[in-house]
Design a protein around this motif. Structure first.
Motif, PDB file in Angstrom:
ATOM      1  N   GLY A   1       0.808  -1.206   0.000  1.00 16.68           N
ATOM      2  CA  GLY A   1       0.000   0.000   0.000  1.00 16.68           C
ATOM      3  C   GLY A   1       0.846   1.262   0.000  1.00 16.68           C
ATOM      4  O   GLY A   1       1.972   1.279   0.488  1.00 16.68           O
ATOM      5  N   ALA A   2       0.284   2.324  -0.566  1.00 12.38           N
ATOM      6  CA  ALA A   2       0.977   3.602  -0.645  1.00 12.38           C
ATOM      7  C   ALA A   2       0.395   4.556   0.395  1.00 12.38           C
ATOM      8  O   ALA A   2      -0.440   4.186   1.207  1.00 12.38           O
ATOM      9  CB  ALA A   2       0.837   4.181  -2.052  1.00 12.38           C
ATOM     10  N   GLY A   3       0.880   5.803   0.374  1.00 10.45           N
ATOM     11  CA  GLY A   3       0.337   6.809   1.288  1.00 10.45           C
ATOM     12  C   GLY A   3       1.347   7.237   2.326  1.00 10.45           C
ATOM     13  O   GLY A   3       2.405   6.621   2.509  1.00 10.45           O
ATOM     14  N   ILE A   4       0.987   8.290   3.041  1.00  6.67           N
ATOM     15  CA  ILE A   4       1.916   8.898   3.983  1.00  6.67           C
ATOM     16  C   ILE A   4       2.252   7.979   5.152  1.00  6.67           C
ATOM     17  O   ILE A   4       3.305   8.107   5.781  1.00  6.67           O
ATOM     18  CB  ILE A   4       1.335  10.242   4.485  1.00  6.67           C
ATOM     19  N   ARG A   5       1.389   7.006   5.448  1.00  7.90           N
ATOM     20  CA  ARG A   5       1.662   6.108   6.580  1.00  7.90           C
ATOM     21  C   ARG A   5       2.879   5.226   6.322  1.00  7.90           C
ATOM     22  O   ARG A   5       3.444   4.675   7.267  1.00  7.90           O
ATOM     23  CB  ARG A   5       0.446   5.221   6.870  1.00  7.90           C
ATOM     24  N   TYR A   6       3.280   5.094   5.070  1.00  7.12           N
ATOM     25  CA  TYR A   6       4.457   4.269   4.779  1.00  7.12           C
ATOM     26  C   TYR A   6       5.676   4.769   5.544  1.00  7.12           C
ATOM     27  O   TYR A   6       6.482   3.971   6.043  1.00  7.12           O
ATOM     28  CB  TYR A   6       4.753   4.255   3.280  1.00  7.12           C
ATOM     29  N   PHE A   7       5.820   6.079   5.653  1.00  4.42           N
ATOM     30  CA  PHE A   7       6.997   6.636   6.329  1.00  4.42           C
ATOM     31  C   PHE A   7       6.958   6.332   7.825  1.00  4.42           C
ATOM     32  O   PHE A   7       7.994   6.116   8.448  1.00  4.42           O
ATOM     33  CB  PHE A   7       7.083   8.132   6.068  1.00  4.42           C
ATOM     34  N   GLY A   8       5.766   6.290   8.408  1.00  4.40           N
ATOM     35  CA  GLY A   8       5.645   5.882   9.803  1.00  4.40           C
ATOM     36  C   GLY A   8       6.018   4.422  10.001  1.00  4.40           C
ATOM     37  O   GLY A   8       6.683   4.056  10.978  1.00  4.40           O
ATOM     38  N   ILE A   9       5.600   3.576   9.058  1.00  5.84           N
ATOM     39  CA  ILE A   9       5.971   2.155   9.108  1.00  5.84           C
ATOM     40  C   ILE A   9       7.480   2.014   9.010  1.00  5.84           C
ATOM     41  O   ILE A   9       8.102   1.224   9.734  1.00  5.84           O
ATOM     42  CB  ILE A   9       5.266   1.382   7.974  1.00  5.84           C
ATOM     43  N   GLU A  10       8.087   2.806   8.125  1.00  7.87           N
ATOM     44  CA  GLU A  10       9.540   2.748   7.955  1.00  7.87           C
ATOM     45  C   GLU A  10      10.257   3.154   9.234  1.00  7.87           C
ATOM     46  O   GLU A  10      11.215   2.504   9.669  1.00  7.87           O
ATOM     47  CB  GLU A  10       9.947   3.656   6.804  1.00  7.87           C
ATOM     48  N   ARG A  11       9.789   4.237   9.879  1.00  7.97           N
ATOM     49  CA  ARG A  11      10.416   4.671  11.127  1.00  7.97           C
ATOM     50  C   ARG A  11      10.267   3.613  12.217  1.00  7.97           C
ATOM     51  O   ARG A  11      11.154   3.412  13.047  1.00  7.97           O
ATOM     52  CB  ARG A  11       9.803   5.994  11.592  1.00  7.97           C
ATOM     53  N   ALA A  12       9.130   2.920  12.224  1.00  6.57           N
ATOM     54  CA  ALA A  12       8.861   1.927  13.268  1.00  6.57           C
ATOM     55  C   ALA A  12       9.701   0.666  13.108  1.00  6.57           C
ATOM     56  O   ALA A  12      10.032   0.016  14.106  1.00  6.57           O
ATOM     57  CB  ALA A  12       7.371   1.576  13.273  1.00  6.57           C
ATOM     58  N   LEU A  13      10.076   0.333  11.866  1.00  5.03           N
ATOM     59  CA  LEU A  13      10.656  -0.997  11.629  1.00  5.03           C
ATOM     60  C   LEU A  13      12.042  -1.011  11.004  1.00  5.03           C
ATOM     61  O   LEU A  13      12.703  -2.054  11.010  1.00  5.03           O
ATOM     62  CB  LEU A  13       9.713  -1.806  10.717  1.00  5.03           C
TER      63      LEU A  13
END
Length: 439
Positions: free
Chosen positions: A164-176
């Motif tokens: 999936g795309a969208g701004i939440r991807y960057f939050g997922i990246e920071r988390a993992l």
């Protein structure tokens, strides 16, 4: 609703928020007993909990914490090889060093769905470890000598597919990003292609829930991704869609407002447990030998099944735990043998055996019970939980086109399926006979 397991909560002073939490956990199917430390220690031998929860939110100072941890350690040692999982509940939101002997720390604010999912995962891991030792013990009676494996770092070289795309991807990246390599797939088709090319330790779905449900159904129909952890990140909260997402096979569901740290904790926990399950399942390979295996299906042979089932029945009765047995009968086998010969029937059974072995949960045992019959034994599982497992597995087998010698086929099969639970059966043989009573 079936009972998902027994939870012993140790807390001196119940609070309104934890009382509501335990009411919600009971509604999820758990038998929850909340008791002060002195009474909990007295009742542990009677209740045989699957998980112990230390509610530090109700303690005062380090003395109380130490008393709780000491009591949990004693209860764990009393259970021997099963290694009773201990969970701590903390009000502090910031991560701290996990106490020795504590399998997980659940931090406020607590959600019913998250707590229930963690309890289920930890209880199942304990069941898998217990079953591994039990199976090694059974194998020793067939002349095989093995020791419990050392699993090492469970998250070495972890990879996560983010769909999936969208701004939440960057939050997922920071988390993992510090614990795993992330691979992004903006569409379901791209994600499916990636899954066919290489293995992953988890999938994070950053999709609208209706699309997430569609992808989960694809994921769970594929034998290669049948057990892959899938964590859904969503901003939607419509109860019908949330429930449908869980029913479609989501390992966990995290709401966006719960924050990146929580998402990271839950994905890492799911990956760690998945790696441990794979390691435990691989450790079962130490019990696979020509003395224990059926030469046609590659599953355990009947002699091993009956020996092991005796141990499972004894343990289930001693600890008052459920035990389910699934009976599969290949309806078309006699017809294949008659038309194509015994070699064709054996080839068909070998292909079915490989599929069954790949789709089993880590703690379950599959064996050829004789002729056209395959038995599955599911420890710590009641019939209500076992039935969908059996039906899902049978559905995959029945939608597979099998080949026969000499280019015969494709051959489709039908499985007669019956699921029974340990009841008043006098012997393991009687329990197994009930699983095939409707042949």
């Amino acid at each position: 609703m079936s009972c998902r397991g027994r939870v012993l909560v140790i807390e001196e002073t119940p609070r309104p928020e934890t009382r509501r939490l335990w009411d919600g956990i009971r509604a999820e199917g758990w038998d929850v007993r909340a008791l002060p430390l002195a009474r909990a220690a007295e009742r542990d031998g009677l209740d045989h909990p699957d998980v112990v929860v230390l509610n530090f939110a109700g303690t005062e100072g380090e003395v109380d914490r130490t008393r709780y941890l000491d009591a949990a350690a004693r209860m764990t040692m009393l259970r021997g090889a099963r290694r009773l999982p201990v969970v701590a509940m903390e009000e502090t939101p910031q991560p701290e060093e996990r106490p020795i002997g504590v399998a997980d720390v659940l931090r406020a604010p607590w959600s019913i769905g998250h707590v229930s999912a963690r309890l289920g995962s930890l209880a199942r891991l304990a069941t898998m470890r217990e079953e591994m030792l039990r199976r090694l013990d059974t194998a020793s009676r067939f002349g095989l000598s093995r020791t419990e494996p050392d699993f090492g770092d469970p998250l070495r070289d972890a990879h996560v597919l983010v769909v999936g795309a969208g701004i939440r991807y960057f939050g997922i990246e920071r988390a993992l990003a510090k614990r795993a390599t992330l691979v992004g797939a903006f569409t379901i088709d791209t994600a499916t292609d990636y899954l066919e090319r290489r293995p992953f330790d988890a999938v994070v779905l950053n999709l609208p829930l209706e699309d997430a449900i569609d992808f989960l159904e694809i994921l769970r129909r594929n034998p290669d991704t049948f057990a892959l952890p899938a964590v859904v990140l969503t901003g939607e909260s419509e109860p019908r869609l949330v429930e449908a997402t869980r029913d479609a096979g989501a390992t966990d569901l995290v709401f966006a407002e719960e924050g990146e740290d929580l998402l990271g904790e839950r994905v890492i926990a799911a990956m760690t447990e998945h790696r441990l399950r794979l390691a435990l399942k691989a450790a079962y390979g130490d019990t696979r030998h020509e003395q224990t295996l059926d030469s046609v299906t590659g599953l355990y042979r009947r002699a091993f099944l009956m020996e092991h089932l005796t141990s499972l029945v004894d343990d289930a009765r001693d600890e008052d735990r459920p035990l389910a047995v699934v009976g599969f009968r290949v309806v078309e086998l006699a017809e294949v043998n008659a038309e194509w010969g015994w070699a064709a029937g054996d080839r068909l059974l070998a292909q079915i055996g490989r599929i069954v072995a790949r789709l089993l949960r880590g703690e379950d045992l599959a064996a050829r019970a004789g002729g056209d019959r395959i038995a599955l034994v599911l420890p710590a599982t009641d019939v209500e939980t076992a039935r969908p497992v059996a039906e899902r597995l049978a559905g995959i087998v029945e939608t597979t086109a099998f080949s026969l010698p000499g280019g015969g086929g494709p051959q489709w099969v039908t499985l007669d399926v019956d699921v029974v639970e340990l009841d008043d059966d006098p012997t393991p043989a009687d329990l197994l006979a009930r699983a095939f009573a409707h042949d």
